[in-house]
Design an enzyme around this catalytic site. Structure first.
Site, short mmCIF file in Angstrom:
data_model
loop_
_atom_site.label_atom_id
_atom_site.label_comp_id
_atom_site.label_asym_id
_atom_site.label_seq_id
_atom_site.Cartn_x
_atom_site.Cartn_y
_atom_site.Cartn_z
N GLY A 1 43.43 -14.13 77.53
CA GLY A 1 44.71 -13.85 76.91
C GLY A 1 44.68 -13.89 75.39
O GLY A 1 43.71 -13.52 74.74
N SER A 2 45.77 -14.36 74.82
CA SER A 2 46.00 -14.26 73.38
C SER A 2 45.06 -15.12 72.54
O SER A 2 45.10 -15.03 71.31
CB SER A 2 47.46 -14.61 73.07
OG SER A 2 48.33 -13.68 73.68
N THR A 3 44.26 -15.97 73.17
CA THR A 3 43.27 -16.72 72.39
C THR A 3 42.29 -15.76 71.71
O THR A 3 41.65 -16.12 70.72
CB THR A 3 42.47 -17.68 73.29
OG1 THR A 3 41.82 -16.93 74.34
CG2 THR A 3 43.38 -18.72 73.90
N PHE A 4 42.19 -14.49 72.21
CA PHE A 4 41.28 -13.49 71.62
C PHE A 4 41.85 -12.86 70.35
O PHE A 4 41.11 -12.21 69.60
CB PHE A 4 41.01 -12.39 72.65
CG PHE A 4 39.73 -12.57 73.42
CD1 PHE A 4 39.42 -13.80 74.00
CD2 PHE A 4 38.84 -11.53 73.58
CE1 PHE A 4 38.26 -13.98 74.72
CE2 PHE A 4 37.66 -11.69 74.29
CZ PHE A 4 37.37 -12.92 74.87
N LYS A 5 43.15 -13.00 70.10
CA LYS A 5 43.76 -12.26 68.99
C LYS A 5 43.21 -12.65 67.62
O LYS A 5 43.22 -11.84 66.69
CB LYS A 5 45.27 -12.48 69.02
CG LYS A 5 45.95 -11.77 70.19
CD LYS A 5 47.43 -12.06 70.25
CE LYS A 5 48.07 -11.34 71.45
NZ LYS A 5 49.50 -11.69 71.63
#
Length: 600
Positions: free
Chosen positions: A312-316
């Protein structure tokens, strides 16, 4: 060609003139030659016999002197040598970074039977079945009363069981000495240690082999006599590991999660201080693997290493950090966040409508999918893939565990525009929480690659520079902003300046598509954010928290973030990391104390 005459011609002529027979003269000469040959052979034989006699005398003298030396020596000397050989040949211990035992050996006994020597086999079988309830009583009776000459009964005995078998009094029940592997802390660090099993075995000894975890990864080293019994020292801290498992278990219960994992890693060295996967197991009694169904349903499944999740958004933070490094943006650059965004036939939405423009700071703070995709489009698919590959997302982690190769990330075969878009906000690429911890440690380490390890080393291994220190510092500031003003406010811990990013991803269905009400919630953090010492990753499998008035929360900000905060608060003091804004109270002396001091 030179011909040798059979007879000397001069002798023959002279013999004939003297009236003698030449044949007699030749026979005499032949006899004389044979006599000389026999004399030479006898002398050689006599010489050989003399040398052999001398050799036997020296050999007997040597044996006699050695026997005399052994007879006059102390009896303890050969016992010392035998004991040393036994210690070197046994499996080495495993200890934590402070030398505390995680795995060791225990002397025990095996039990077997010679049915032909049993006085009353049927009664013996019945009594053994009472001592060992896990045995099949009927089968044991058939084995002991049948035609078999040898029957294994138990390969490991406790002292109480051994005494109970002694009390049976059957001469056909025999004990064989052996060593077994013991894990004195039970379930603690079970996925890291893995477990062991017996290999080649006999009635008086058994080979102990690693079957999972570091036990199998270091099997050759642990059994190598050249190490002289030196223990294998891991990087984990036993106290921190116990605290992590306790806090994680409580968080898993409160959040009603199916499973949970936590990883605490040193930034400078990549050494894993604590790593837990729940549910777990006792390596002293390792359960059997599942033969069907979801592998993650088994307690043997290591979610930290083997789990492949869309994080999820941990990659942003990755495309944002890369774009800052490439000079395409800075933290104040305004990005179009108009939602929805269309790529081909696909629409990309945000959780909330954030308006037309967001600063890069708010793109991470508010976790905008649309704005993150626009930043990824600035980079292009090729540069995006290269950076993720440099961070280790295209290969298994190099962790020293036999399960590591099975945790290879699931990477799309093709990388069209829509794949580049979804990967930028953590969908379409599945990786393990350990991959995420390693990547965040690289950001915390001023952009120098950090590879995870379970071995405690004196000197850390230096990785390659994959991101500039300037861009890595900007990424850390953005992650700190997420905790202070963004979606991870529940992760704040006073005095520790936690910086991190939440990530909530829908779980994929086995047949395709995604579940609507099943999520994987992740929080990846580093602290202190200005100069990180540790990286912490917490992942919860299918969490859900009931809220007042009905409904449930599954987002990482409401589930994984508070669990991470509890871990930071619990683990940091144990590891000697003091909060930076907590001052020790100044104790003023009482009047009586002042009088007493002045009187001296």
């Amino acid at each position: 060609m030179i011909r040798t005459p059979l007879r000397p011609l001069a002798r023959i002529l002279s013999a004939r003139q003297a009236g003698q027979d030449p044949d007699e003269i030749e026979a005499e000469l032949r006899a004389r030659r044979h006599a000389e040959i026999q004399d030479r052979a006898r002398r050689r034989a006599e010489g050989r016999i003399k040398w052999m006699a001398l050799g036997f005398m020296l050999a007997f003298a040597t044996v006699g002197l050695r026997m005399g030396a052994m007879a006059s020596s102390q009896p303890s000397e050969p016992r010392v040598h035998a004991s040393g050989a036994q210690i070197i040949s046994q499996r080495a211990d495993i200890v934590d970074r402070r030398g505390r035992v995680l795995a060791t050996n225990l002397s025990t006994h095996a039990l077997y039977a010679h049915p032909q020597d049993l006085v009353d086999p049927a009664t013996a079988a019945a009594k053994l079945a009472r001592i060992f309830p896990d045995l099949d009583a009927e089968r044991l009776k058939r084995d002991l009363t049948g035609e078999r000459k040898f029957v294994w009964i138990k390969k490991k005995l406790s002292p109480e069981q051994m005494q109970a078998v002694h009390d049976i009094g059957e001469p056909g029940l025999v004990f064989g000495p052996r060593e077994m592997r013991l894990y004195p802390n039970g379930n603690l660090a079970s996925h890291i240690l893995g477990g062991s099993q017996f290999g080649a075995e006999g009635v008086s000894s058994a080979e102990v082999l690693g079957m999972a975890g570091v036990e199998k990864a270091f099997d050759g080293w642990l059994r190598d006599p050249a190490n002289a019994g030196a223990p294998l020292q891991l990087s984990i801290d036993l106290t921190a590991q116990a605290a992590m498992e306790e806090v994680l278990a409580n968080g898993m219960k409160v959040m009603n999660a199916k499973g949970a994992t936590g990883i605490l890693m040193e930034v400078a060295s990549g050494e894993i201080v604590a790593m837990a996967s729940l549910p777990d197991f006792d390596p002293n009694d390792r359960p059997k693997p599942l033969l069907k169904g979801d592998p993650s349903d088994s307690p043997l499944f290591n979610r930290a290493v083997q789990g492949q999740y869309e994080l999820g958004s941990t990659f942003k933070i990755f495309p944002v950090a890369q774009a800052i490094d490439e000079g395409l943006i800075n933290v104040n650059t305004m990005i179009n966040a108009s939602s929805p965004m269309k790529i081909g036939k696909y629409l990309i939405h945000d959780f909330h409508n954030y308006g037309r423009d967001l600063s890069v700071k708010d793109v991470i703070g508010k976790s905008s999918n649309v704005a993150t995709v626009r930043i990824a489009q600035m980079l292009g698919p090729e540069r995006q893939q290269r950076f993720l590959r440099d961070l280790g997302f295209f290969e298994p982690t190099p962790i020293e565990m036999t399960e590591a190769p099975t945790g290879k990330p699931i990477v799309p075969r093709r990388w069209p525009a829509v794949t580049a878009a979804t990967v930028s906000f953590g969908h379409g690429l599945a990786a393990s929480p350990l991959h995420l911890a390693s990547a965040y440690a690289t950001l915390a380490n001023d952009g120098r690659r950090v590879r995870p390890t379970l071995v405690h080393r004196k000197e850390p291994l230096q990785g390659e520079q994959v991101l500039s220190p300037r861009a890595a510092g900007a990424a850390r500031d953005l992650l700190r902003y997420v905790v202070t003003k963004g979606t991870a406010r529940q992760a704040e811990v006073a005095g520790y300046q936690v910086g991190g990013k939440t990530g909530t991803a829908d779980k994929p269905r086995p047949g395709g598509g995604y579940y609507k009400n099943r999520n994987v919630s992740t929080f990846a953090a580093m602290y202190p954010a200005d100069k990180p010492v540790y990286v912490l990753v917490v992942t919860l499998d299918e969490p859900k928290v009931s809220v007042a008035g009905g409904g449930e929360l599954r987002t990482a900000g409401a589930t994984a973030a508070p669990v991470a905060a509890a871990l930071v608060e619990r683990l940091s003091p144990l590891l000697g990391l003091r909060p930076d804004d907590v001052k020790l109270p100044v104790i003023e002396p009482r009047p009586a104390d002042a009088v007493r001091i002045s009187a001296r």
